[in-house]
Design a protein around this motif. Sequence first.
Motif, PDB file in Angstrom:
ATOM      1  N   GLN A  39      50.296  43.060  37.407  1.00 54.68           N
ATOM      2  CA  GLN A  39      49.644  42.157  36.629  1.00 54.68           C
ATOM      3  C   GLN A  39      50.557  42.205  35.218  1.00 54.68           C
ATOM      4  OE1 GLN A  39      47.009  40.047  37.723  1.00 54.68           O
ATOM      5  NE2 GLN A  39      47.962  39.001  35.929  1.00 54.68           N
ATOM      6  N   LYS A  40      51.490  41.179  35.403  1.00 54.01           N
ATOM      7  CA  LYS A  40      52.546  41.236  34.177  1.00 54.01           C
ATOM      8  C   LYS A  40      52.391  40.267  33.333  1.00 54.01           C
ATOM      9  CE  LYS A  40      57.004  40.119  34.153  1.00 54.01           C
ATOM     10  NZ  LYS A  40      57.129  40.030  32.513  1.00 54.01           N
ATOM     11  N   SER A  41      51.049  40.050  32.923  1.00 52.67           N
ATOM     12  CA  SER A  41      50.382  39.016  31.841  1.00 52.67           C
ATOM     13  C   SER A  41      51.000  39.213  30.624  1.00 52.67           C
ATOM     14  CB  SER A  41      49.207  39.000  31.735  1.00 52.67           C
ATOM     15  OG  SER A  41      48.360  39.002  33.002  1.00 52.67           O
ATOM     16  N   LEU A  42      51.110  38.006  29.774  1.00 47.95           N
ATOM     17  CA  LEU A  42      51.472  37.961  28.454  1.00 47.95           C
ATOM     18  C   LEU A  42      50.570  38.117  27.449  1.00 47.95           C
ATOM     19  CD1 LEU A  42      54.690  35.502  28.901  1.00 47.95           C
ATOM     20  CD2 LEU A  42      54.650  37.961  28.778  1.00 47.95           C
ATOM     21  N   ALA A  43      49.277  37.752  27.715  1.00 55.60           N
ATOM     22  CA  ALA A  43      48.126  37.794  27.118  1.00 55.60           C
ATOM     23  C   ALA A  43      46.973  38.125  28.094  1.00 55.60           C
ATOM     24  CB  ALA A  43      47.855  36.527  26.268  1.00 55.60           C
ATOM     25  N   GLU A  44      46.006  38.807  27.780  1.00 56.44           N
ATOM     26  CA  GLU A  44      44.822  39.094  28.780  1.00 56.44           C
ATOM     27  C   GLU A  44      43.703  39.561  27.805  1.00 56.44           C
ATOM     28  OE1 GLU A  44      43.783  38.185  31.983  1.00 56.44           O
ATOM     29  OE2 GLU A  44      45.825  38.864  32.416  1.00 56.44           O
ATOM     30  N   GLY A  45      42.423  38.870  28.266  1.00 56.39           N
ATOM     31  CA  GLY A  45      41.102  39.342  27.694  1.00 56.39           C
ATOM     32  C   GLY A  45      40.882  40.799  28.134  1.00 56.39           C
ATOM     33  N   PHE A  46      40.712  40.673  29.515  1.00 59.43           N
ATOM     34  CA  PHE A  46      40.173  41.884  30.092  1.00 59.43           C
ATOM     35  C   PHE A  46      41.291  42.148  31.298  1.00 59.43           C
ATOM     36  CE2 PHE A  46      38.074  44.367  33.498  1.00 59.43           C
ATOM     37  CZ  PHE A  46      37.799  45.591  32.895  1.00 59.43           C
ATOM     38  N   GLY A  47      41.374  41.380  32.299  1.00 55.93           N
ATOM     39  CA  GLY A  47      42.216  41.361  33.390  1.00 55.93           C
ATOM     40  C   GLY A  47      41.348  41.944  34.500  1.00 55.93           C
ATOM     41  N   LEU A  48      40.413  41.011  35.164  1.00 57.22           N
ATOM     42  CA  LEU A  48      39.835  41.577  36.234  1.00 57.22           C
ATOM     43  C   LEU A  48      40.560  41.868  37.479  1.00 57.22           C
ATOM     44  CD1 LEU A  48      36.942  38.960  36.148  1.00 57.22           C
ATOM     45  CD2 LEU A  48      36.619  41.490  36.029  1.00 57.22           C
ATOM     46  N   THR A  49      41.861  41.314  37.552  1.00 52.28           N
ATOM     47  CA  THR A  49      42.553  41.688  38.734  1.00 52.28           C
ATOM     48  C   THR A  49      43.140  42.881  38.918  1.00 52.28           C
ATOM     49  OG1 THR A  49      44.570  40.639  37.643  1.00 52.28           O
ATOM     50  CG2 THR A  49      43.254  38.997  39.178  1.00 52.28           C
ATOM     51  N   VAL A  50      43.145  43.364  37.700  1.00 51.92           N
ATOM     52  CA  VAL A  50      43.661  44.780  37.441  1.00 51.92           C
ATOM     53  C   VAL A  50      42.428  45.804  38.065  1.00 51.92           C
ATOM     54  CG1 VAL A  50      44.195  46.714  36.013  1.00 51.92           C
ATOM     55  CG2 VAL A  50      45.215  44.422  35.610  1.00 51.92           C
ATOM     56  N   ALA A  51      41.357  45.657  37.418  1.00 51.86           N
ATOM     57  CA  ALA A  51      40.129  46.407  38.058  1.00 51.86           C
ATOM     58  C   ALA A  51      40.063  46.225  39.727  1.00 51.86           C
ATOM     59  CB  ALA A  51      38.856  45.882  37.344  1.00 51.86           C
ATOM     60  N   GLU A  52      40.275  44.988  40.076  1.00 52.48           N
ATOM     61  CA  GLU A  52      39.981  44.788  41.435  1.00 52.48           C
ATOM     62  C   GLU A  52      41.213  45.473  42.180  1.00 52.48           C
ATOM     63  OE1 GLU A  52      38.545  40.067  40.520  1.00 52.48           O
ATOM     64  OE2 GLU A  52      40.589  40.380  41.418  1.00 52.48           O
ATOM     65  N   GLY A  53      42.237  45.463  41.689  1.00 55.70           N
ATOM     66  CA  GLY A  53      43.571  46.318  42.430  1.00 55.70           C
ATOM     67  C   GLY A  53      43.189  47.769  42.451  1.00 55.70           C
ATOM     68  N   MET A  54      42.685  48.294  41.242  1.00 54.15           N
ATOM     69  CA  MET A  54      42.296  49.627  41.057  1.00 54.15           C
ATOM     70  C   MET A  54      41.261  50.096  42.218  1.00 54.15           C
ATOM     71  SD  MET A  54      42.833  50.049  36.917  1.00 54.15           S
ATOM     72  CE  MET A  54      42.592  51.663  36.853  1.00 54.15           C
ATOM     73  N   TRP A  55      40.190  49.308  42.271  1.00 56.18           N
ATOM     74  CA  TRP A  55      39.196  49.592  43.007  1.00 56.18           C
ATOM     75  C   TRP A  55      39.533  49.882  44.457  1.00 56.18           C
ATOM     76  CZ3 TRP A  55      34.841  51.945  43.280  1.00 56.18           C
ATOM     77  CH2 TRP A  55      34.115  51.698  44.117  1.00 56.18           C
ATOM     78  N   LYS A  56      40.689  48.965  45.086  1.00 51.97           N
ATOM     79  CA  LYS A  56      41.148  49.331  46.390  1.00 51.97           C
ATOM     80  C   LYS A  56      42.257  50.132  46.558  1.00 51.97           C
ATOM     81  CE  LYS A  56      39.574  44.590  46.265  1.00 51.97           C
ATOM     82  NZ  LYS A  56      39.880  43.465  45.577  1.00 51.97           N
ATOM     83  N   ALA A  57      42.298  51.153  45.347  1.00 55.44           N
ATOM     84  CA  ALA A  57      43.152  52.336  45.233  1.00 55.44           C
ATOM     85  C   ALA A  57      44.598  51.980  45.490  1.00 55.44           C
ATOM     86  CB  ALA A  57      42.642  53.419  46.367  1.00 55.44           C
ATOM     87  N   ARG A  58      45.092  50.792  44.707  1.00 56.66           N
ATOM     88  CA  ARG A  58      46.162  50.295  44.833  1.00 56.66           C
ATOM     89  C   ARG A  58      46.938  51.155  43.353  1.00 56.66           C
ATOM     90  NH1 ARG A  58      48.140  49.950  48.897  1.00 56.66           N
ATOM     91  NH2 ARG A  58      46.530  51.586  49.078  1.00 56.66           N
ATOM     92  N   PRO A  59      48.369  51.249  43.507  1.00 57.13           N
ATOM     93  CA  PRO A  59      48.833  51.540  42.227  1.00 57.13           C
ATOM     94  C   PRO A  59      49.293  50.125  41.836  1.00 57.13           C
ATOM     95  CG  PRO A  59      50.484  51.837  43.887  1.00 57.13           C
ATOM     96  CD  PRO A  59      49.125  51.201  44.873  1.00 57.13           C
ATOM     97  N   VAL A  60      48.949  50.217  40.433  1.00 55.39           N
ATOM     98  CA  VAL A  60      48.999  48.901  39.565  1.00 55.39           C
ATOM     99  C   VAL A  60      50.218  49.066  38.482  1.00 55.39           C
ATOM    100  CG1 VAL A  60      47.819  46.928  38.422  1.00 55.39           C
ATOM    101  CG2 VAL A  60      46.935  48.054  40.044  1.00 55.39           C
ATOM    102  N   VAL A  61      51.044  48.144  38.165  1.00 52.22           N
ATOM    103  CA  VAL A  61      51.779  48.249  37.160  1.00 52.22           C
ATOM    104  C   VAL A  61      51.500  46.774  36.292  1.00 52.22           C
ATOM    105  CG1 VAL A  61      54.309  47.378  36.435  1.00 52.22           C
ATOM    106  CG2 VAL A  61      53.578  48.839  38.345  1.00 52.22           C
ATOM    107  N   ALA A  62      51.191  47.059  35.025  1.00 57.03           N
ATOM    108  CA  ALA A  62      50.676  45.865  34.292  1.00 57.03           C
ATOM    109  C   ALA A  62      51.086  46.216  32.654  1.00 57.03           C
ATOM    110  CB  ALA A  62      49.036  45.942  34.453  1.00 57.03           C
ATOM    111  N   SER A  63      50.837  45.148  32.058  1.00 56.96           N
ATOM    112  CA  SER A  63      51.321  44.982  30.604  1.00 56.96           C
ATOM    113  C   SER A  63      50.312  45.609  29.891  1.00 56.96           C
ATOM    114  CB  SER A  63      51.224  43.423  30.214  1.00 56.96           C
ATOM    115  OG  SER A  63      51.939  42.922  31.098  1.00 56.96           O
ATOM    116  N   ARG A  64      50.738  46.502  28.853  1.00 56.48           N
ATOM    117  CA  ARG A  64      49.806  47.415  27.869  1.00 56.48           C
ATOM    118  C   ARG A  64      49.445  46.180  26.926  1.00 56.48           C
ATOM    119  NH1 ARG A  64      49.937  52.716  26.303  1.00 56.48           N
ATOM    120  NH2 ARG A  64      51.756  53.119  27.396  1.00 56.48           N
ATOM    121  N   ILE A  65      48.657  45.350  27.332  1.00 54.46           N
ATOM    122  CA  ILE A  65      47.742  44.436  26.278  1.00 54.46           C
ATOM    123  C   ILE A  65      46.248  44.250  26.671  1.00 54.46           C
ATOM    124  CG2 ILE A  65      49.826  42.922  25.800  1.00 54.46           C
ATOM    125  CD1 ILE A  65      48.685  41.162  28.132  1.00 54.46           C
TER     126      ILE A  65
END
Length: 472
Positions: free
Chosen positions: A374-400
């Motif tokens: 989830q390489k977003s340039l802006a993000e409020g929360f980023g539901l897709t990140v929580a969704e991926g994490m819940w599926k026990a996937r490793p996530v690479v995402a922007s620190r925002i």
Amino acid sequence: MTHLHEVDLAPLAPERFEGVLGPDWEEFKAAIASGRQLFRGRTIWNVNSTAKGGGVAEMLRSLLAYAEGGGVDTRWVVISGNPEFFRVTKRIHNNLHGAEGDGGDLGAAERAVYEQALEPNATEMVELVEEGDVVLLHDPQTAGLSTPLKEAGAVVLWRCHVGLDTPNDKARAAWSFLKPFLETSDSFIFSREAFVWDDLPDEKIQIVPPSIDAFSPKNQDMAPAQVTAILAAAGVVRDGVGGEAPTFVRVDGSEDRVDTPADVVGGPVPADARLVVQVSRWDRLKDPLGVMAGFVEHVAPASDARLVLAGPAVEEVADDPEGAEVLQEVIDARERVSEEVRERVHLACLPMEDGEENAALVNALQRRADVIVQKSLAEGFGLTVAEGMWKARPVVASRIGGIQDQIEDGKSGLLLDDARDLKAYGAAVLRLLEDPETAESMGRAARERVRTDFLGARHLMQYLDIIEKLLR
Ligand code: UDP
């Protein structure tokens, strides 16, 4: 009622959480019992401006169903307004995100439009609410109901679902517009500390992050064979073993099948391919071009993985006029990639006619991913990140934005300090592809993180705690 519309809630049993909460179930069970006690004789009202579409409505539907199922008298009411009202509130929404929106003002004329549209809603709401009831007002559209409801004897909380890390003049202008309407509120709830407005009374501020619904078609458990069957049925992955039916469970508990094909530029992914996946609306702030360029330049040369960029079929999203344009940019950029790497980049447009079928497809794709991005340039929360994490996937995402609250860097995923640094992004993805053990342990930590912090149970317990303190 002619202005307000009440949304039917189909109660859901909180006992459902027992299986996923593990040791924390007892705490949640006790909280429900105490909520039932505390709210006896009171109604908990939730007010927003739409019953469907968008994350807030989705979250309300699930949270309120569990509250109701737990024996708390919970009701959900949607306000109405004229087009000018929604033009003004959309402007406020955009400004709260720091964006221009339509570029218009928020002055006396807009205040008049806002107040006039809310007045009949307030009149009806005051009729419904009894002294001692609790009202949660959601987002800018409902802020103007605070004072009339306070005068009617209700406890009023205002929940803001929007915000930005570094506020600008636009955001401050929106705050100034809304503040006078909210002076009477008992509590202000924001999704993260950085989103809190200046000059609000500290003692009234609460932080409550969003949550996902573990049992919805988007997040419910799926066996690997079911994942394969769903992705094959939609034509996202080439049929592998076969045999299993592409089924998922609807919100109402009935079983259904995924059978609408996705439109995949680059064709279906081979059954055994390793996948890097980003699921997002076709939006420049999700940086699909950067996700692809970083993959092409830094991941593809050093691995056999493939990239899947997935988003909604654009003709279906009427309120997102930029979607088609951005998708076309991505298709054009893919065309410019060398042929041998191009065939490892797939653009999946997921059918949107049936929201639950779409969700099941997203679920399967996230589960099938070796690495989620989830390489977003802006993000409020980023539901897709929580969704991926819940599926026990490793996530690479922007620190925002809220992504920083979800991923603990190096433990439950990897954070990118600079979302535009394609080399660092490529290196993070490669690291996880090359080290399945680390990827697996990060995935496990990620699921645990969501289990404790980002499921509906935590969200409900926080609301309960805040309201309990107000009532005391
Ligand atoms: N989503 C979806 N289908 C798609 C693309 C996205 O259901 O084709 C969902 C995604 O799973 C997530 C939501 O849309 O639940 C996006 O929320 P997020 O907070 O990630 O970003 P937003 O779109 O609100 O900026």
